[in-house]
Design a protein around this motif. Structure first.
Motif, PDB file in Angstrom:
ATOM      1  N   PHE A  46       0.857  -1.180   0.000  1.00  0.00           N
ATOM      2  CA  PHE A  46       0.000   0.000   0.000  1.00  0.00           C
ATOM      3  C   PHE A  46       0.897   1.235   0.000  1.00  0.00           C
ATOM      4  O   PHE A  46       2.082   1.174   0.357  1.00  0.00           O
ATOM      5  N   GLY A  47       0.336   2.346  -0.425  1.00  0.00           N
ATOM      6  CA  GLY A  47       1.126   3.555  -0.578  1.00  0.00           C
ATOM      7  C   GLY A  47       1.015   4.497   0.605  1.00  0.00           C
ATOM      8  O   GLY A  47       0.347   4.222   1.605  1.00  0.00           O
ATOM      9  N   ARG A  48       1.670   5.631   0.456  1.00  0.00           N
ATOM     10  CA  ARG A  48       1.587   6.726   1.428  1.00  0.00           C
ATOM     11  C   ARG A  48       0.905   7.887   0.725  1.00  0.00           C
ATOM     12  O   ARG A  48       1.485   8.557  -0.103  1.00  0.00           O
ATOM     13  N   GLY A  49      -0.380   8.054   1.018  1.00  0.00           N
ATOM     14  CA  GLY A  49      -1.148   9.089   0.351  1.00  0.00           C
ATOM     15  C   GLY A  49      -1.748   8.658  -0.968  1.00  0.00           C
ATOM     16  O   GLY A  49      -2.432   9.436  -1.627  1.00  0.00           O
ATOM     17  N   ASP A  50      -1.496   7.414  -1.365  1.00  0.00           N
ATOM     18  CA  ASP A  50      -2.069   6.886  -2.608  1.00  0.00           C
ATOM     19  C   ASP A  50      -2.043   5.363  -2.554  1.00  0.00           C
ATOM     20  O   ASP A  50      -1.693   4.769  -1.528  1.00  0.00           O
ATOM     21  N   ASP A  51      -2.470   4.733  -3.643  1.00  0.00           N
ATOM     22  CA  ASP A  51      -2.314   3.290  -3.825  1.00  0.00           C
ATOM     23  C   ASP A  51      -2.960   2.466  -2.709  1.00  0.00           C
ATOM     24  O   ASP A  51      -2.301   1.662  -2.043  1.00  0.00           O
ATOM     25  N   HIS A  52      -4.255   2.678  -2.521  1.00  0.00           N
ATOM     26  CA  HIS A  52      -4.990   1.962  -1.482  1.00  0.00           C
ATOM     27  C   HIS A  52      -5.746   0.784  -2.090  1.00  0.00           C
ATOM     28  O   HIS A  52      -6.597   0.985  -2.957  1.00  0.00           O
ATOM     29  N   PRO A  53      -5.465  -0.457  -1.685  1.00  0.00           N
ATOM     30  CA  PRO A  53      -6.216  -1.612  -2.193  1.00  0.00           C
ATOM     31  C   PRO A  53      -7.708  -1.459  -1.924  1.00  0.00           C
ATOM     32  O   PRO A  53      -8.121  -1.213  -0.793  1.00  0.00           O
TER      33      PRO A  53
END
Length: 353
Positions: free
Chosen positions: A306-313
């Motif tokens: 998962f991302g930091r501030g983006d890229d949320h499953p």
């Protein structure tokens, strides 16, 4: 102190989606929230608008994108946001569910430091998001695509009737002694937020991103029937099933044979650990009582990047693999920059069986 979460699981491969149809004011590329497959046709839901996206397997990727407005198939207003958070295919039906969530106005999005608390305190109407519907699927005679239609033969599109207070599901949640208190709270702040749908005949399972109660995720189950006028109605009790998902809420659901796959992540809009869990034998593990329940402990099988501030499953797509088992594709919301190339989205694919 070591983290209770292991390193994330590297994907076995990637799946490519090309979303190149005109999205108008709502671009689905960055707001995907749900997925379901009917043979070689892929349906995607979005957080915005009142439509679904359709892609077709080309032999190399999912493409030939077009958008299908729901207002032509269901009695809803296409100017309002349905907030589709779950899609499921069961036989020749495409099912969908909206978040049923109350939301707070985003009065601070313009970057200003001053917030008008009178506007901030007013929660938006949930009615447009109170959507639980099914659409008959038919094969498009001019292509190999599956198409949701208003009617074919004796099968017709249907939904729970929307009223000023939402629909029958919203009323059942509000009246429920466990869930009801959370109906007055904004989603992403601990309030009701439905995400994920699994359908098996007249039995439906609905995931709750929120609330998470004493660290336990909540899965709703009920049965659906058709009214004399062709609509949908809740037939049975609204069962609550408590799941130990390491404090996470449910983001999506997918049937995989007899098992139920559960995508889980944070209840709030924060970054945080996400994972896929497997409820083995869910098909035969039906609810027994609406008051005395077991705490179910699905197995955590994939620890997702998962991302930091983006890229949320946000969504799951089940695909058959060449070994006779299943792979699962994870659809991201707000994808990281490296996943996007023009109108192409690269999604992680994991082998699960």
């Amino acid at each position: 102190m070591p983290s209770p979460w292991p390193a994330t699981t590297p994907p076995d491969a990637h799946e490519t989606l090309v979303l190149d149809a005109d999205g108008g004011r709502d671009d689905p590329l960055s707001d995907l929230s749900a997925a379901a497959r009917a043979d070689t046709t892929l349906f995607l839901g979005s957080d915005e608008g009142a439509s679904i996206e359709r892609l077709v397997w080309t032999g190399e990727h999912w493409g030939r994108h077009d958008r299908i407005a729901l207002a032509g198939l269901l009695p809803i207003d296409d100017a309002e946001e349905a907030d589709i958070e779950g899609l499921a295919v069961d036989g020749d039906w495409l099912w969908m569910i909206g978040s049923h969530a109350r939301t707070r106005p985003k009065v601070a999005k313009d970057g200003k430091d001053r917030i008008d608390l009178s506007a901030f305190a007013a929660l938006k109407d949930t009615r447009p998001r109170c959507l639980l519907a099914r659409l008959p699927l038919a094969r498009d005679p001019d292509s190999d695509r599956m198409a949701p239609v208003a009617a074919i033969g004796d099968r017709t599109a249907a939904m729970l009737k929307q009223t000023a207070k939402g629909n029958a599901l919203a009323r059942a949640m509000t009246a429920d002694p466990l869930i009801g208190p959370f109906a007055r709270i904004a989603s992403k702040e601990g309030g009701i937020d439905l995400e994920g749908l699994a359908v098996l005949g007249d039995r439906i399972a609905i995931g709750m991103r929120g609330p998470v109660i004493q660290g336990h995720a909540v899965l709703l189950e009920t049965t659906i029937a058709t009214t004399k006028r062709g609509g949908l109605k809740l037939k049975g009790p609204l069962y609550k099933r408590l799941l130990a998902l390491d404090g996470l809420g449910i983001r999506d659901l997918k049937l995989a044979g007899d098992d139920l796959l559960i995508l889980a992540g944070p209840t709030t809009a924060l970054d945080g650990p996400c994972a896929i869990y497997r409820w083995a034998g869910w098909r035969d593990d039906t609810p027994q009582d609406d008051l005395i329940v077991r705490l179910h402990r699905p197995e955590r099988i994939v620890d997702l990047p998962f991302g930091r501030g983006d890229d949320h499953p946000e969504g799951l797509l089940l695909i058959d693999n060449d070994a006779g088992g299943h792979d699962v594709v994870v659809i991201p919301d707000g994808p990281a920059a490296w996943r996007v190339d023009g109108r192409t989205l690269k999604c992680d694919r994991f082998r699960i069986a």
